[in-house]
Design a protein around this motif. Structure first.
Motif, short mmCIF file in Angstrom:
data_model
loop_
_atom_site.label_atom_id
_atom_site.label_comp_id
_atom_site.label_asym_id
_atom_site.label_seq_id
_atom_site.Cartn_x
_atom_site.Cartn_y
_atom_site.Cartn_z
N ILE A 147 -5.92 9.07 -0.59
CA ILE A 147 -6.77 8.16 0.20
C ILE A 147 -8.24 8.32 -0.19
O ILE A 147 -8.99 7.35 -0.20
CB ILE A 147 -6.55 8.42 1.71
CG1 ILE A 147 -5.23 7.78 2.15
CG2 ILE A 147 -7.71 7.87 2.54
CD1 ILE A 147 -4.96 7.86 3.63
N ALA A 148 -8.62 9.55 -0.57
CA ALA A 148 -10.02 9.81 -0.92
C ALA A 148 -10.46 9.00 -2.14
O ALA A 148 -11.66 8.85 -2.39
CB ALA A 148 -10.23 11.30 -1.18
N MET A 149 -9.52 8.50 -2.91
CA MET A 149 -9.90 7.64 -4.04
C MET A 149 -10.13 6.21 -3.56
O MET A 149 -10.49 5.34 -4.33
CB MET A 149 -8.80 7.66 -5.11
CG MET A 149 -8.43 9.07 -5.56
SD MET A 149 -7.37 9.13 -7.02
CE MET A 149 -5.94 8.24 -6.48
N ARG A 150 -9.92 5.98 -2.28
CA ARG A 150 -10.06 4.67 -1.63
C ARG A 150 -9.33 3.57 -2.37
O ARG A 150 -9.92 2.56 -2.79
CB ARG A 150 -11.53 4.31 -1.52
CG ARG A 150 -11.98 4.32 -0.08
CD ARG A 150 -13.35 3.79 0.05
NE ARG A 150 -14.24 4.78 0.60
CZ ARG A 150 -15.57 4.73 0.52
NH1 ARG A 150 -16.13 3.74 -0.13
NH2 ARG A 150 -16.30 5.65 1.06
N PRO A 151 -8.02 3.74 -2.58
CA PRO A 151 -7.27 2.74 -3.34
C PRO A 151 -7.16 1.42 -2.58
O PRO A 151 -7.14 1.42 -1.34
CB PRO A 151 -5.89 3.38 -3.50
CG PRO A 151 -5.78 4.33 -2.36
CD PRO A 151 -7.17 4.83 -2.10
N GLU A 152 -7.11 0.33 -3.34
CA GLU A 152 -6.94 -0.98 -2.70
C GLU A 152 -5.48 -1.20 -2.34
O GLU A 152 -5.17 -1.99 -1.45
CB GLU A 152 -7.41 -2.08 -3.65
CG GLU A 152 -8.92 -2.08 -3.80
CD GLU A 152 -9.37 -2.98 -4.94
OE1 GLU A 152 -8.95 -4.14 -4.98
OE2 GLU A 152 -10.14 -2.49 -5.79
N VAL A 153 -4.60 -0.53 -3.09
CA VAL A 153 -3.19 -0.51 -2.71
C VAL A 153 -2.80 0.95 -2.61
O VAL A 153 -3.00 1.71 -3.55
CB VAL A 153 -2.31 -1.20 -3.77
CG1 VAL A 153 -0.86 -1.20 -3.32
CG2 VAL A 153 -2.79 -2.60 -4.05
N LEU A 154 -2.30 1.34 -1.45
CA LEU A 154 -1.88 2.73 -1.26
C LEU A 154 -0.36 2.75 -1.18
O LEU A 154 0.22 2.15 -0.28
CB LEU A 154 -2.51 3.29 0.02
CG LEU A 154 -2.07 4.69 0.44
CD1 LEU A 154 -2.47 5.72 -0.60
CD2 LEU A 154 -2.68 5.06 1.79
N ILE A 155 0.28 3.43 -2.14
CA ILE A 155 1.74 3.47 -2.18
C ILE A 155 2.20 4.88 -1.85
O ILE A 155 1.67 5.85 -2.40
CB ILE A 155 2.27 3.08 -3.57
CG1 ILE A 155 1.68 1.73 -3.99
CG2 ILE A 155 3.78 3.03 -3.57
CD1 ILE A 155 2.08 1.29 -5.39
N LEU A 156 3.16 5.01 -0.94
CA LEU A 156 3.64 6.34 -0.57
C LEU A 156 5.15 6.40 -0.70
O LEU A 156 5.86 5.57 -0.12
CB LEU A 156 3.22 6.69 0.86
CG LEU A 156 1.73 6.57 1.12
CD1 LEU A 156 1.44 5.26 1.83
CD2 LEU A 156 1.23 7.74 1.93
N ASP A 157 5.64 7.38 -1.46
CA ASP A 157 7.08 7.54 -1.65
C ASP A 157 7.61 8.48 -0.57
O ASP A 157 7.30 9.67 -0.58
CB ASP A 157 7.36 8.10 -3.05
CG ASP A 157 8.82 7.93 -3.45
OD1 ASP A 157 9.63 7.52 -2.59
OD2 ASP A 157 9.14 8.21 -4.61
N GLU A 158 8.38 7.94 0.35
CA GLU A 158 8.96 8.72 1.45
C GLU A 158 7.94 9.64 2.10
O GLU A 158 8.12 10.86 2.10
CB GLU A 158 10.13 9.56 0.94
CG GLU A 158 11.11 8.77 0.09
CD GLU A 158 12.44 8.54 0.76
OE1 GLU A 158 12.59 8.92 1.94
OE2 GLU A 158 13.32 7.95 0.12
#
Ligand code: ADP
Ligand code: MG
Lengths: 295, 284
Positions: free
Chosen positions: A168-179
């Motif tokens: 999150i600290a990279m401030r992504p425009e799309v944040l994808i989380l695997d499980e």
């Protein structure tokens, strides 16, 4: 509605006809994805659901260019991500990916420095990095007093949140989380998902959550993509996908328990709305019916 | 990335080689190595090379995989080539080119070239034959069992053979797991902007810290879990332990040993004084 052709501009990140096979040229050859197309919209929470081995992890690793599909394309803001290899590192800051069990990738001596790893790699100034670390910790609900501890001294749920904050600290425009919630207790799960909602609400980013729990999907996902044995079988809004209960059950994926209960009540003659998937919504609807004297 | 390493990988199957007793395969591969070094005439080396490349067919191993195992050897082979090519001086050699300056003596001779080729060929067939007879066609567990059984006479001398074999088994069992974990950790750190492929050597070495620390932590975790699990099942070394699958020689093992013996004799004859006079150079 599966594999419809896309208006690429409608989606911040989308995939077209992805095919991926592991171990080509070895006896362990295994198809992981076959002709999968879907898109992710800005400001929305997209759930990717499917049984273990259905190709979810493979799919998300293609979305930020870690894996290159053998055929098919991935577009970020309408641009093919593999068009220019030099842009891939920058893309990975915009499309942040949190792996499964991310706590096993922690390595720094303090939580603060671990969260700072991503933004430091981006080449930000020290102050900017420090600001992002605090902000990310706040999103995931990590107490400030934990920032100077060793990540290896934290509890499982806390470690998980540190790892998520690191992306999150990279401030992504799309944040994808695997499980992101696997292996956590109910409170730990709730903490994680609420952190993700906070991030979405305050930044307007797209969040993609991979899960095999229908309950979690019903609770948090707005759009849903369903994978089964390397293929995409359903995609659309939560209501659209859950209205195909038969198909879901045919792939032994099931609808949430509460949706099944609502369906039974409906069959028994209770005029409940069709789009009830969470306990709270359903309880409210039943209460309303009771109050209205319909029952 | 890292997963592409094929050297030392088991290739499940049901061929003649797969079904041989692991002890016999260890003995056979040792005999094969002896044979490679006995083959010191051109013709016998050629014969051993042909034999080596027939092995993958016996073991039903795709040639592509075999070539994959050779590929990492190219640098070793290159260095050997250069080394032998330029030091080919010797009495009665057919010298093609010479260069002498102070301490440097470079000589290229016909015999030198042949030696360089022979050494390279030996390295390649050594790796191919041992890979095919042992690594590709023997599961790591069977291999460790075979080693333990072959070394068991040493138990009399109080050498802890069982513990040694157990250690090998465990190590081999965890290699693929650790490779997979390395791959996963590298991907995860790449997703956070790590760059393992560019920059100075120091920078690249530093980039590996975020990989090695989690890998180390996870190795310790695996070891801890395994130790607990073994403790829970009251594992206590080799005394009075029986096996689920005890090793047992079959007719095919004798057959293989017999064939190997014949080949060995054949190669010795091909190399021997009486034949090399007609058949080729001695000097390889
Ligand atoms: N690195 C790999 N090498 C070989 N096969 C793999 C690898 N990763 C995944 N697979 C296989 O690909 C399929 C899809 O896996 P994955 O994407 O991890 O599914 P999921 O995340 O939905 O459980 C599975 O059958 C799995 O065994
Ligand atoms: Mg997975």
């Amino acid at each position: 509605m599966t594999n419809k052709t896309f208006e690429k501009t409608e989606y911040i990140l989308c995939a077209e006809h992805l095919v991926y096979e592991y171990g080509i040229g070895t006896p362990f050859r295994k198809k992981a994805l076959d002709d999968v197309s879907f898109g992710v919209k800005k400001g929305r929470i997209t759930g990717i659901i499917g049984h273990t081995g259905s190709g979810k992890s493979t799919l998300v690793q293609m979305m930020n260019g870690l894996l290159k599909p053998q055929s098919g394309k991935v577009y970020f803001q309408g641009e093919d991500i593999h068009k220019d290899k030099a842009t891939l590192p920058a893309l990975r800051y915009k499309v942040g990916l949190v792996f499964q069990y991310p706590e096993y990738q922690l390595f720094e001596e303090s939580v603060r420095r671990d969260i700072a790893y991503g933004p430091s790699n981006m080449g930000l100034s020290e102050e900017a990095v420090a600001r992002r670390v605090e902000e990310a910790a706040e999103f995931v609900g990590l107490d400030k007093s934990l920032l100077d501890k060793s990540p290896f001294d934290l509890s499982g749920g806390q470690k998980r949140r540190v790892a998520i904050a690191g992306v999150i600290a990279m401030r992504p425009e799309v944040l994808i989380l695997d499980e992101p919630a696997s292996g956590l207790d109910p409170i730990g799960r709730k903490n994680i998902f609420e952190g993700l909602l906070r991030y979405r609400d305050s930044t307007g980013a797209a969040v993609v959550i991979v899960s095999h729990s229908m309950e979690d999907m019903a609770m948090y996902a707005e759009d849903i993509v369903v994978l089964s044995h390397d293929r995409l079988i359903l995609s659309g809004t939560r209501d659209e996908v859950f209205s195909h209960a038969d198909e879901l059950i045919a792939h032994s994926l099931d609808v949430p328990d509460i949706a099944r209960l609502a369906a039974r009540l409906r069959r028994a003659g209770l005029p409940l709305a069709a789009n009830l998937y969470t306990v709270e919504e359903t309880a409210k609807a039943i209460a309303a019916l009771l109050k209205g004297g319909t029952v | 990335m890292i997963k592409d390493i094929t050297l030392g990988q088991y290739f499940p199957g049901d061929s003649f080689l797969h079904r041989l007793d692991p002890r016999m395969k260890i003995v056979l591969s040792m005999l094969f190595i002896v044979m490679i070094f006995l083959a010191s005439s051109l013709v016998s080396l050629l014969a051993v090379t042909v034999l080596t490349f027939l092995l993958p067919f016996v073991g039903k191993i795709p040639m592509k995989t075999v070539f994959g195992a050779i590929k990492p050897l190219r640098w070793v082979v290159l260095i050997m080539m250069v080394l032998f090519l330029f030091t080919g001086g010797g009495e009665g050699y057919h010298i093609l080119w010479e260069f002498h300056w102070q301490f440097i003596n470079l000589v290229i001779s016909v015999e030198g070239i042949l030696k360089a080729i022979a050494v390279s060929v030996r390295i390649v067939i050594l790796v191919v034959s041992v890979s095919v007879i042992l690594s590709y066609t023997t599961s790591p567990i069977a291999l460790a069992d075979g080693i333990e059984s072959l070394l068991s006479p040493l138990k009399r001398l109080r050498v802890p053979v069982h513990d040694f074999a157990m250690m090998i088994t465990i190590a081999m069992r965890f290699i693929p797991i650790l490779i997979e974990e390395t791959d996963k950790i590298m991907s995860a750190q790449t997703a956070r902007g790590a760059d393992f492929h560019s920059g100075s050597l120091v920078k690249r070495a530093k980039a590996l810290i975020p990989v090695f620390i989690p890998l180390f932590v996870s190795s310790v975790r695996h070891a801890d879990n395994l130790a607990t699990a073994m403790e829970c099942r009251l594992y206590r070394g080799g005394n009075n332990r029986t096996r689920m699958r005890s090793l047992c020689y079959a007719t095919r093992d004798l057959l293989a040993l017999f064939a190997m013996g014949l080949l060995l004799v054949g190669i010795i004859l091909l190399t021997a004084e009486v034949t090399y006079g007609y058949l080729g150079f001695r000097y390889v």
